[in-house]
Design a protein around this motif. Structure first.
Motif, PDB file in Angstrom:
ATOM      1  N   MET A   1       0.770  -1.069  -0.119  1.00  0.00           N
ATOM      2  CA  MET A   1       0.139   0.071  -0.084  1.00  0.00           C
ATOM      3  C   MET A   1       0.970   1.266   0.030  1.00  0.00           C
ATOM      4  N   VAL A   2       0.659   2.064  -0.953  1.00  0.00           N
ATOM      5  CA  VAL A   2       1.420   3.476  -0.935  1.00  0.00           C
ATOM      6  C   VAL A   2       0.218   4.612  -0.743  1.00  0.00           C
ATOM      7  N   ASP A   3       0.843   5.796  -0.132  1.00  0.00           N
ATOM      8  CA  ASP A   3      -0.345   6.805  -0.079  1.00  0.00           C
ATOM      9  C   ASP A   3      -0.628   7.336  -1.599  1.00  0.00           C
ATOM     10  N   SER A   4      -1.986   7.820  -1.597  1.00  0.00           N
ATOM     11  CA  SER A   4      -2.461   8.318  -2.728  1.00  0.00           C
ATOM     12  C   SER A   4      -2.190   9.838  -2.808  1.00  0.00           C
ATOM     13  N   ASN A   5      -2.206  10.424  -3.976  1.00  0.00           N
ATOM     14  CA  ASN A   5      -2.092  11.758  -4.082  1.00  0.00           C
ATOM     15  C   ASN A   5      -3.697  12.288  -4.297  1.00  0.00           C
ATOM     16  N   VAL A   6      -4.134  12.886  -3.073  1.00  0.00           N
ATOM     17  CA  VAL A   6      -5.630  12.850  -3.068  1.00  0.00           C
ATOM     18  C   VAL A   6      -6.162  14.339  -3.274  1.00  0.00           C
ATOM     19  N   ALA A   7      -5.197  15.247  -3.724  1.00  0.00           N
ATOM     20  CA  ALA A   7      -5.179  16.656  -4.030  1.00  0.00           C
ATOM     21  C   ALA A   7      -6.491  16.729  -4.946  1.00  0.00           C
ATOM     22  N   HIS A   8      -6.569  16.036  -6.215  1.00  0.00           N
ATOM     23  CA  HIS A   8      -7.443  16.214  -7.248  1.00  0.00           C
ATOM     24  C   HIS A   8      -8.850  15.817  -6.946  1.00  0.00           C
ATOM     25  N   LEU A   9      -8.865  14.925  -5.758  1.00  0.00           N
ATOM     26  CA  LEU A   9     -10.055  14.324  -5.314  1.00  0.00           C
ATOM     27  C   LEU A   9     -10.854  15.172  -4.275  1.00  0.00           C
ATOM     28  N   ASN A  10     -10.079  15.986  -3.599  1.00  0.00           N
ATOM     29  CA  ASN A  10     -10.414  16.965  -2.453  1.00  0.00           C
ATOM     30  C   ASN A  10     -11.229  18.193  -2.932  1.00  0.00           C
ATOM     31  N   LYS A  11     -12.306  17.959  -3.545  1.00  0.00           N
ATOM     32  CA  LYS A  11     -13.116  18.921  -4.107  1.00  0.00           C
ATOM     33  C   LYS A  11     -13.623  20.066  -3.314  1.00  0.00           C
ATOM     34  N   TYR A  12     -13.709  19.588  -2.054  1.00  0.00           N
ATOM     35  CA  TYR A  12     -14.348  20.550  -0.663  1.00  0.00           C
ATOM     36  C   TYR A  12     -13.124  21.189  -0.127  1.00  0.00           C
ATOM     37  N   GLY A  13     -11.828  20.962  -0.445  1.00  0.00           N
ATOM     38  CA  GLY A  13     -11.062  21.598   0.244  1.00  0.00           C
ATOM     39  C   GLY A  13     -10.605  21.305   1.738  1.00  0.00           C
TER      40      GLY A  13
ATOM     41  N   HIS B   1     -16.719  12.862   3.082  1.00  0.00           N
ATOM     42  CA  HIS B   1     -16.147  12.736   4.268  1.00  0.00           C
ATOM     43  C   HIS B   1     -14.886  12.750   4.569  1.00  0.00           C
ATOM     44  N   ASN B   2     -13.962  13.327   3.486  1.00  0.00           N
ATOM     45  CA  ASN B   2     -12.762  13.579   3.527  1.00  0.00           C
ATOM     46  C   ASN B   2     -12.053  12.386   3.521  1.00  0.00           C
ATOM     47  N   LEU B   3     -12.333  11.172   2.785  1.00  0.00           N
ATOM     48  CA  LEU B   3     -11.898   9.909   2.532  1.00  0.00           C
ATOM     49  C   LEU B   3     -11.545   9.509   1.419  1.00  0.00           C
ATOM     50  N   TYR B   4     -10.426   8.950   1.055  1.00  0.00           N
ATOM     51  CA  TYR B   4      -9.822   8.745  -0.205  1.00  0.00           C
ATOM     52  C   TYR B   4      -9.292   7.428  -0.475  1.00  0.00           C
ATOM     53  N   PRO B   5      -9.606   6.642  -1.579  1.00  0.00           N
ATOM     54  CA  PRO B   5      -9.002   5.396  -1.714  1.00  0.00           C
ATOM     55  C   PRO B   5      -7.494   5.446  -1.740  1.00  0.00           C
ATOM     56  N   LYS B   6      -6.943   4.131  -0.981  1.00  0.00           N
ATOM     57  CA  LYS B   6      -5.690   3.946  -0.969  1.00  0.00           C
ATOM     58  C   LYS B   6      -5.159   3.295  -2.254  1.00  0.00           C
ATOM     59  N   ASN B   7      -4.007   3.504  -2.672  1.00  0.00           N
ATOM     60  CA  ASN B   7      -3.387   2.828  -3.960  1.00  0.00           C
ATOM     61  C   ASN B   7      -2.824   1.447  -3.503  1.00  0.00           C
TER      62      ASN B   7
END
Length: 522
Positions: A67-79, A281-287
Motif C-alpha cells: 500500500m502506498v499513499d494516494s495523491n488525493v489533492a485532485h479528489l479533495n473537491k471540498y478543500g 467525508h474527506n476519505l480517499y482510496p488507498k493505492n
C-alpha cells in the motif's frame, strides 16, 4: 391470503449462516454539531465482532506491504484540511441515500446512522483501504450481478461480510469475500478439500453468491428480506416473519430478527452510503497493489507455488494473493479429468506458457526426490511375500459418524493394523472429520477413491453386506434431475443439510439410482 403466500413461497430451509455481525438491538443515537463532541461507543462484544473483519484486513500481506499513499489533492473537491472529519445532519444523509436511486430500499434511521459513523469516523483508515481494493473487486462483482440482472448495489455485501479480504474466516467458519459457510458451499457445488477451498476464490465464490441471492429473492420477493436471509438463513427469517404476523414490510419484521441481523441490513445501507459519498467525508482510496490484467491458466498436474515463483521470477506472496483458494501453496493433481485454475499477471502468464514443459519437468523431478505421492510397499506384508512388491498410491478417507477401523479396513481391503501403521494418531481412536491415509493398489485407485463419497449403505453393499432398513427413515431412490433441494421439499420439515448429514455425503453431489435415507419427522 398473506399467510398462504408466505407458507407457499418460503420453504423451510436450514440455517446456513451464523457469523460475524453481533450488534445491540438499540444502539444509542448521537447527534453531532462539532467533531470534538464525538464520544466513541464502548467496545462491547457485539461491536468488537463488527470491527473484526475490518481490522483484520490491515494485517494482510498485500495491504501491509503493497500500500502506498494516494495523491488525493485532485479528489479533495471540498478543500478539506488533512485529518478533518465532516459530520452531517440527518436530512443530508436522507437526501444522499435517496439520490442513489437504488432498486433496494435504502431507508435511513438511527441504526443506519450508527454504521455510517462507524465507517466515516471510527474506521477511516480501513475504509480507505477497502475503497482501494474496490477498484479491483467491484468490477468482478458487477459483472456477475449484471449477468443475473440483480441490483449492482449487492456488490457492497462483501464490504460488511469480509472487508474485501479473500482470506477472511469468521469465528463460525464462514470463509471468503462473501463469507460462505461450509454447508452453503456444498449446496452450490464449490469444491472444499484439504488442498483447495473454492470459497477463497473471488471469481468462483462471487458467481455462487450471486446465484444464492437470486434464489433468496425468488423465495422472498423482497430485497431487504433476501439480504437479511443471507445473514441469518431463510429458515430463521421465515420464523421471524411468522412471529410478526406475516408482515411484508421489512422494518415491521425488524424487531423479531436475531440481533446480528438487526445490525446487518443497516450496515449494508451504510456501506452503500459510504462507498458512494466517501469524498464528502474527506476519505480517499488507498493505492493498493493491482496486478493489472490477469490471465487464467488451466493446470492438470501437481504444481507448487515455489516452483512457479522461481521459474517466473515472481514473489510467492503474489501468486498466493491471486490464487487464495489453494490452502497449502500447491495446485493438486487433477484426478477427475478436469483442471484447476492458476491466475497470473498477463506478462507472467505468457512466460509460463513459453516454459511450461520445463516447469512441469522440474516439479516432477522434485516429486521423485520427495517420493511423496507414490510408494512401493506392500501394505499386507503379513499376507504377501516380499518378492511380490506392487505399486501403491496414497489416498485419503474422511472419517464419518459411526465409522470404526475394522469397518474401514473392510472397505479398503486392508487390515486394522495397516490403518494403524499408516495413521499413528488412530491408535487413540478415530473421530468424525479425521483424515486417514490409506495405501491402495495404483491400478485400483479409481475404485477406492469413490468410497469417500459413498453413503454407509453403499459402502456396505460394496462388500456384500445388506443394511437393514430402519423404521426411523424413509428411503428414497434418486431420480434423473433430482437435487437435494427438490428431494427435501418432498418431505416436510427436512432440509438439504439434514439429508447430507444423515447420508454422510461430503461432496454434496447425488447421482441417479443412489438410495438416500430421510429421517422421519415425528
Amino acid at each position: 391470503m398473506i399467510s398462504e403466500f408466505w407458507n407457499k413461497a418460503i420453504v423451510p430451509f436450514c440455517r446456513l449462516r451464523q457469523f460475524l455481525f453481533y450488534v445491540y438491538l438499540f444502539l444509542p443515537f448521537f447527534s453531532f454539531s462539532q467533531i470534538s463532541l464525538i464520544n466513541k461507543v464502548s467496545d462491547s462484544v457485539q461491536t468488537a465482532l463488527i470491527r473484526e473483519p475490518i481490522d483484520n484486513l490491515m494485517n494482510e500481506w498485500f495491504v501491509s506491504r503493497m500500500m502506498v499513499d494516494s495523491n488525493v489533492a485532485h479528489l479533495n473537491k471540498y478543500g478539506f484540511k488533512p485529518g478533518y472529519i465532516p459530520v452531517y445532519d440527518d436530512s443530508v444523509y436522507i437526501q444522499r441515500l435517496k439520490n442513489l436511486q437504488s432498486p433496494i430500499p435504502l431507508t435511513y434511521n438511527k441504526y443506519v446512522r450508527r454504521y455510517i459513523e462507524l465507517y466515516t469516523i471510527e474506521k477511516r483508515k480501513q475504509v480507505e483501504t477497502m475503497l482501494g481494493l474496490g477498484y479491483y473487486y467491484f468490477p468482478v462483482f458487477e459483472e456477475e450481478l449484471h449477468k443475473k440482472g440483480l441490483p449492482l448495489e449487492l456488490k457492497y455485501i462483501p464490504v460488511i461480510e469480509s472487508a474485501l479480504n479473500t482470506h477472511a474466516v469468521s469465528r463460525s467458519g464462514a470463509t471468503g469475500l462473501w463469507q460462505f459457510m461450509y454447508a452453503t458451499a456444498r449446496m452450490y457445488d464449490l469444491k472444499i478439500t484439504s488442498w483447495v477451498d473454492e470459497r477463497r476464490d473471488p471469481f468462483k465464490l462471487t458467481e455462487k453468491a450471486v446465484e444464492y441471492f437470486d434464489d433468496l429473492y425468488h423465495i422472498f420477493g423482497n430485497w431487504l428480506f433476501a439480504i437479511a436471509a443471507y445473514n441469518c438463513g431463510p429458515g430463521t427469517l421465515n420464523k421471524c416473519i411468522i412471529q410478526s404476523g406475516y408482515k411484508t414490510d421489512f422494518w415491521e419484521v425488524f424487531p423479531y430478527l436475531p440481533q446480528e441481523t438487526q445490525g446487518y441490513v443497516p450496515a449494508f445501507i451504510a456501506a452503500n452510503y459510504v462507498m458512494n459519498y466517501y469524498i464528502e467525508h474527506n476519505l480517499y482510496p488507498k493505492n493498493i497493489y493491482n496486478p493489472g490484467l490477469l490471465d487464467t491458466i488451466q493446470i492438470r498436474k501437481r504444481l507448487k507455488f515455489e516452483v512457479i515463483a522461481r521459474a517466473l521470477q515472481i514473489p510467492v506472496e503474489v501468486i498466493r494473493e491471486l490464487n487464495p483458494q489453494y490452502m497449502k501453496d500447491v495446485i493438486p493433481q487433477s484426478v477427475t479429468g478436469d483442471y484447476y485454475v492458476l491466475r497470473l499477471p498477463q506478462q507472467k502468464a505468457a512466460l509460463f506458457y513459453a516454459h511450461q514443459d520445463r516447469i512441469y519437468r522440474y516439479q516432477e523431478y522434485l516429486d521423485s526426490k520427495e517420493n511423496d505421492n507414490q510408494v512401493y510397499i506392500s501394505p499386507k506384508t503379513s499376507n504377501e511375500s516380499k518378492s511380490n512388491e506392487n505399486s501403491y498410491i496414497l489416498i485419503k478417507y474422511t472419517v464419518k459418524k459411526g465409522d470404526y477401523l475394522k469397518q474401514i479396513a473392510e472397505w479398503y481391503d486392508c487390515t486394522e493394523n495397516d490403518l494403524l501403521r499408516w495413521n499413528k494418531e488412530a491408535a487413540n481412536g478415530i473421530h468424525p472429520g479425521q483424515i486417514l491415509n490409506i495405501y491402495v493398489l495404483t491400478e485400483k485407485a479409481e475404485h477406492y477413491q469413490k468410497i469417500n463419497d459413498m453413503t454407509f449403505e453403499q459402502k456396505q453393499e460394496m462388500i456384500g453386506k445388506k443394511v437393514k432398513q430402519s423404521a426411523e427413515f424413509h428411503y428414497y431412490t434418486v431420480q434423473e434431475g433430482d437435487t437435494l433441494w427438490s428431494i427435501a421439499k418432498k418431505y416436510p420439515g427436512i432440509t438439504p443439510d439434514e439429508i447430507l448429514e444423515t447420508n454422510q455425503i461430503e461432496s454434496g453431489n447425488i447421482k441417479p439410482g443412489q438410495t438416500l435415507k430421510i429421517k422421519k419427522k415425528i
